[in-house]
Design a protein around this motif. Structure first.
Motif, PDB file in Angstrom:
ATOM      1  N   THR A   1      49.433  40.758  47.701  1.00 20.57           N
ATOM      2  CA  THR A   1      47.871  39.819  46.839  1.00 20.57           C
ATOM      3  C   THR A   1      48.573  38.584  47.287  1.00 20.57           C
ATOM      4  O   THR A   1      49.691  37.805  47.307  1.00 20.57           O
ATOM      5  CB  THR A   1      47.308  40.210  46.139  1.00 20.57           C
ATOM      6  OG1 THR A   1      48.885  40.171  44.796  1.00 20.57           O
ATOM      7  CG2 THR A   1      47.576  41.621  45.499  1.00 20.57           C
ATOM      8  N   ARG A   2      47.620  37.512  47.213  1.00 19.84           N
ATOM      9  CA  ARG A   2      47.840  36.057  47.249  1.00 19.84           C
ATOM     10  C   ARG A   2      49.014  35.847  46.003  1.00 19.84           C
ATOM     11  O   ARG A   2      48.074  36.591  44.303  1.00 19.84           O
ATOM     12  CB  ARG A   2      46.761  35.428  46.751  1.00 19.84           C
ATOM     13  CG  ARG A   2      46.385  35.506  48.706  1.00 19.84           C
ATOM     14  CD  ARG A   2      44.554  34.457  48.517  1.00 19.84           C
ATOM     15  NE  ARG A   2      44.348  34.552  50.037  1.00 19.84           N
ATOM     16  CZ  ARG A   2      44.505  34.173  51.248  1.00 19.84           C
ATOM     17  NH1 ARG A   2      45.541  33.692  51.167  1.00 19.84           N
ATOM     18  NH2 ARG A   2      43.931  33.906  52.356  1.00 19.84           N
ATOM     19  N   ILE A   3      48.941  34.825  45.878  1.00 20.65           N
ATOM     20  CA  ILE A   3      49.917  34.647  44.215  1.00 20.65           C
ATOM     21  C   ILE A   3      49.310  33.196  44.095  1.00 20.65           C
ATOM     22  O   ILE A   3      49.526  32.854  42.927  1.00 20.65           O
ATOM     23  CB  ILE A   3      51.818  34.824  44.797  1.00 20.65           C
ATOM     24  CG1 ILE A   3      52.344  34.885  43.292  1.00 20.65           C
ATOM     25  CG2 ILE A   3      52.507  33.655  46.113  1.00 20.65           C
ATOM     26  CD1 ILE A   3      53.341  35.099  43.354  1.00 20.65           C
ATOM     27  N   LEU A   4      49.655  32.391  45.074  1.00 17.99           N
ATOM     28  CA  LEU A   4      49.269  30.583  44.281  1.00 17.99           C
ATOM     29  C   LEU A   4      47.784  30.381  44.292  1.00 17.99           C
ATOM     30  O   LEU A   4      47.106  29.991  43.753  1.00 17.99           O
ATOM     31  CB  LEU A   4      49.928  29.863  45.364  1.00 17.99           C
ATOM     32  CG  LEU A   4      52.058  29.850  45.156  1.00 17.99           C
ATOM     33  CD1 LEU A   4      52.052  29.161  45.751  1.00 17.99           C
ATOM     34  CD2 LEU A   4      51.881  29.608  43.852  1.00 17.99           C
ATOM     35  N   LEU A   5      47.203  30.808  46.075  1.00 18.46           N
ATOM     36  CA  LEU A   5      45.604  30.258  46.051  1.00 18.46           C
ATOM     37  C   LEU A   5      44.774  31.757  44.985  1.00 18.46           C
ATOM     38  O   LEU A   5      44.951  33.237  44.746  1.00 18.46           O
ATOM     39  CB  LEU A   5      45.527  30.695  47.547  1.00 18.46           C
ATOM     40  CG  LEU A   5      46.074  29.678  48.364  1.00 18.46           C
ATOM     41  CD1 LEU A   5      45.894  29.637  49.989  1.00 18.46           C
ATOM     42  CD2 LEU A   5      46.020  27.804  47.766  1.00 18.46           C
TER      43      LEU A   5
ATOM     44  N   LEU B   1      50.548  31.662  51.949  1.00 15.84           N
ATOM     45  CA  LEU B   1      50.226  30.923  52.601  1.00 15.84           C
ATOM     46  C   LEU B   1      50.582  30.703  53.870  1.00 15.84           C
ATOM     47  O   LEU B   1      50.232  30.178  54.532  1.00 15.84           O
ATOM     48  CB  LEU B   1      51.868  29.902  51.462  1.00 15.84           C
ATOM     49  CG  LEU B   1      51.306  29.217  50.413  1.00 15.84           C
ATOM     50  CD1 LEU B   1      52.451  28.551  50.197  1.00 15.84           C
ATOM     51  CD2 LEU B   1      49.816  28.556  49.501  1.00 15.84           C
TER      52      LEU B   1
ATOM     53  N   ARG C   1      55.302  37.413  48.524  1.00 17.19           N
ATOM     54  CA  ARG C   1      54.008  37.219  48.429  1.00 17.19           C
ATOM     55  C   ARG C   1      53.284  36.266  47.987  1.00 17.19           C
ATOM     56  O   ARG C   1      52.398  35.685  49.442  1.00 17.19           O
ATOM     57  CB  ARG C   1      53.286  37.088  46.506  1.00 17.19           C
ATOM     58  CG  ARG C   1      53.654  38.943  46.502  1.00 17.19           C
ATOM     59  CD  ARG C   1      53.500  39.149  44.982  1.00 17.19           C
ATOM     60  NE  ARG C   1      51.613  38.368  44.681  1.00 17.19           N
ATOM     61  CZ  ARG C   1      51.383  38.873  43.230  1.00 17.19           C
ATOM     62  NH1 ARG C   1      52.266  38.581  42.301  1.00 17.19           N
ATOM     63  NH2 ARG C   1      50.159  38.061  43.280  1.00 17.19           N
TER      64      ARG C   1
ATOM     65  N   GLU D   1      42.103  34.878  44.782  1.00 13.36           N
ATOM     66  CA  GLU D   1      41.676  35.999  45.522  1.00 13.36           C
ATOM     67  C   GLU D   1      41.000  36.265  46.479  1.00 13.36           C
ATOM     68  O   GLU D   1      41.243  36.489  47.935  1.00 13.36           O
ATOM     69  CB  GLU D   1      41.824  37.355  44.642  1.00 13.36           C
ATOM     70  CG  GLU D   1      43.262  37.113  43.766  1.00 13.36           C
ATOM     71  CD  GLU D   1      42.476  38.607  43.092  1.00 13.36           C
ATOM     72  OE1 GLU D   1      41.415  39.033  42.901  1.00 13.36           O
ATOM     73  OE2 GLU D   1      43.950  39.694  42.461  1.00 13.36           O
TER      74      GLU D   1
ATOM     75  N   ILE E   1      49.816  33.072  38.959  1.00 19.22           N
ATOM     76  CA  ILE E   1      50.532  31.567  38.464  1.00 19.22           C
ATOM     77  C   ILE E   1      48.619  31.505  40.149  1.00 19.22           C
ATOM     78  O   ILE E   1      48.541  31.817  40.227  1.00 19.22           O
ATOM     79  CB  ILE E   1      51.405  31.174  38.959  1.00 19.22           C
ATOM     80  CG1 ILE E   1      52.215  32.222  40.656  1.00 19.22           C
ATOM     81  CG2 ILE E   1      52.392  31.965  37.353  1.00 19.22           C
ATOM     82  CD1 ILE E   1      53.847  32.181  40.445  1.00 19.22           C
ATOM     83  N   GLY E   2      49.173  29.934  39.873  1.00 23.34           N
ATOM     84  CA  GLY E   2      48.423  29.022  41.030  1.00 23.34           C
ATOM     85  C   GLY E   2      47.653  27.866  40.253  1.00 23.34           C
ATOM     86  O   GLY E   2      46.618  27.662  40.966  1.00 23.34           O
TER      87      GLY E   2
END
Lengths: 451, 145
Positions: free
Chosen positions: B112-116, B100, B95, B118, A101-102
């Motif tokens: 690991t990054r989830i929204l932004l 954030l 995550r 990698e 997602i994102g």
């Protein structure tokens, strides 16, 4: 007032073999030792969540044992926006999966820190764009909890009315997209048609079809328009009558049954462990609904049933939503009867702007008006977590105030975001083609998942 | 109905294990706050304030109630034990906090990054994250006029 539990019925043709004898002639079925389990089977049991980096899916053939990693989305018509799912498949069977997602992330939590409490509602309303009034409601409840102000009764009943109407429009919209995903274009058109009725009423009340900014800290933006009772009655009567059409079109249809029965089963323990809420949790038979268990607004003063399923498959999630529409209509009718007269927003001049007429004649009113719209409401320091039952589950708002006119931190617990974690469990071991039905049944709204 | 508890980082895992045994089987929310520019609201005198605070909301279903657990996390080593073993639903929430706010979770299976993206630099919800500049991601647009 009471709220009892209503279990949805399942059609009789659920198991074609129900009349047959259940005894098998496979001899003694004893438990074998763990070491006898094949490696491939063990691999399957390690879990449903795929945990590989997002970039690794560039390599399509992953291993030489016939398994593949493929991407579904982010631009797939059935993924409700920009959901991407990495699927590990063996033939047609989905083994593990990972929602990525994102793609719609716009940093709304950071934005909220730079908006005043009055502006904040315009920000949060854009998250879950299918139930914007619920977003505004949870934001307003959090601000009011920090302010410690009382909301007039009429404002609370108006909020409940709009929240339930929004639940209806959201579920009807879900029926539409679900119908589209399962190949029923008629359902799609029907769903949009019914939603249009509700949306038109919202436009009448707030001036906007979506992103209303109608429920604000301190009450609601304006009183309901003249003749709202007739409009709401018409919506309730029409949609209630049209549920029969949906039952004819989908609920009883064998083709629909083939697509949804026993597909994407999630057990109650799994749903609770994965923090799933809303129709996903209730479809497994857990009667958890914040409106009944931890009532907010006046939900403890109205009669409604908490709708639960039995099996936790895609059919139950469909059925729960259909019956929730009927329960919402039931609540709406009670609100119609009991709507009191009185002010529609708090009369605290530090929170509510004065009426336009007062600004011309009163110096204090002018000052209050000016201060409210230039500086905003000053909220005493504190922190709070408020949660409501949105159409998708528990919608929470954690808010920290440092005494200024802007939130120090605002966090939204999005039900779609958390519910997506149960998607790998539902997809595990199923067919790739069933994935479309399962994703649809989770009802993710990507605006809220990514925020 | 809603209570607040303050738990130190050392007791973090054991506290949640006990609460889970008690009946708090449902993790409602997990988030964190960066208190770089403000005081901690409602912090009792005996708890030493740190820069970060992890806030966990857990629920019990048998007697509907909500418990909010606030834990101070120092800025020099922002690491917290992961709750994924106790509450598998914490995976995405942890995550998100990592992405954030840059708070790590020890024992998390996929931190690991989830929204932004990698390759994003920094953690935007930290109060010292530079605002006032919009990172341009698509520079290669040619002008036609």
């Amino acid at each position: 007032m009471t709220a009892s539990v209503f279990t949805v019925a399942r059609p009789q043709d659920e198991e074609p073999g129900a009349l047959l004898s259940r005894d098998t002639s496979e001899g003694l079925q004893e438990l074998v030792s763990r070491s006898a389990t094949a490696a491939a089977e063990l691999d399957r049991e390690t879990g449903a969540a795929l945990r590989i980096p997002e970039s690794e899916s560039e390599v399509e053939t992953f291993t030489d044992d016939g398994r593949m990693i493929i991407n579904m989305g982010p631009q797939h018509p059935s993924t409700h926006g920009v959901l991407r799912i990495m699927l590990e498949i063996e033939g047609e069977t989905v083994l593990r999966s990972k929602p990525v997602i994102g793609y719609l992330h716009t940093g709304m939590e950071k934005t909220a820190e730079n908006l005043t409490y009055l502006q904040g509602a315009t920000n949060v309303t854009r998250m879950d764009y299918l139930s914007p009034l619920n977003n505004e409601l949870v934001f307003a409840l959090a601000v009011e909890a920090l302010l410690g102000i009382e909301i007039p009764e009429r404002a609370t009943w108006i909020r409940m009315l709009l929240s339930e109407l929004n639940r209806i429009s959201s579920h009807v919209m879900w029926l539409a997209t679900n119908g589209m995903d399962l190949g029923s274009s008629s359902m799609m058109i029907f769903g949009f048609r019914e939603r249009e009725m509700v949306i038109s009423f919202f436009e009448k009340a707030s001036g906007l079809r979506m992103n209303h900014n109608y429920i604000r800290p301190g009450g609601v933006a304006a009183d309901l328009p003249d003749g709202w009772e007739d409009d709401v009655m018409a919506i309730a009567d029409t949609i209630e009558a049209r549920i029969k059409d949906y039952n004819e079109l989908l609920t009883g249809q064998p083709i629909f049954h083939e697509r949804v029965f026993g597909v994407g089963i999630i057990r109650p323990e799994e749903a609770i462990a994965l923090s799933a809420t809303g129709p996903i949790l209730r479809s497994t038979g857990v009667p958890w609904d914040l409106r009944r268990e931890m009532p907010y607004l006046f939900y403890d003063k109205v009669d409604f049933d908490v709708v639960v399923g039995t099996v936790g498959d895609t059919y139950d999630r469909y059925s729960v939503r259909i019956h929730e529409i009927l329960q919402s209509i039931r609540i709406v009718r009670q609100v119609l009867e009991r709507m009191p007269s009185g002010p529609y927003r708090a009369l605290d001049p530090k929170v509510t702007p004065p009426p336009r007429a007062r600004v011309d004649e009163s110096m204090e009113a002018l000052i209050h008006h000016f201060k409210l719209f230039t500086e905003g409401i000053r909220v005493p320091p504190g922190e709070t977590y408020q949660a409501i039952e949105s159409p998708r589950g528990e919608l929470g708002c954690y808010m920290v105030s440092d005494g200024s006119a802007k939130p120090y931190r605002m966090h939204i617990r999005g039900p779609s975001f958390v519910n997506l974690q149960s998607l790998p469990v539902m997809l595990h071991g199923g067919l790739l083609a069933d994935g479309v039905a399962i994703i649809s049944s989770v009802d993710p709204v990507m605006g809220e998942v990514d925020r | 109905m809603s209570e607040v508890a303050f738990v130190s980082l050392e007791e973090y895992t054991s506290y949640f294990a006990e609460r889970r045994e008690e009946g708090y089987t449902f993790l409602a929310d997990l988030t964190a706050v960066d208190y770089l520019e403000a005081g901690h609201p409602g912090l009792p005198a005996e708890v030493r304030p740190e820069r970060f605070e992890v806030v966990v909301n857990i629920r019990r279903f048998d007697q509907p109630s909500l418990l909010r657990v606030r834990t101070q996390v120092p800025a020099e080593s922002p690491w917290v034990p992961s709750l994924v073993d106790l509450y598998p639903g914490a995976e995405a929430m942890e995550r998100e906090v990592y992405d954030l706010l840059g708070i790590g979770f020890e024992g998390h299976p996929d931190l690991t990054r989830i929204l932004l993206p990698e390759d994003w630099e920094g953690h935007p919800l930290r109060k010292d994250y530079g605002l006032g500049r919009v990172p341009v991601q698509f520079k290669e647009v040619r002008r036609h006029r």
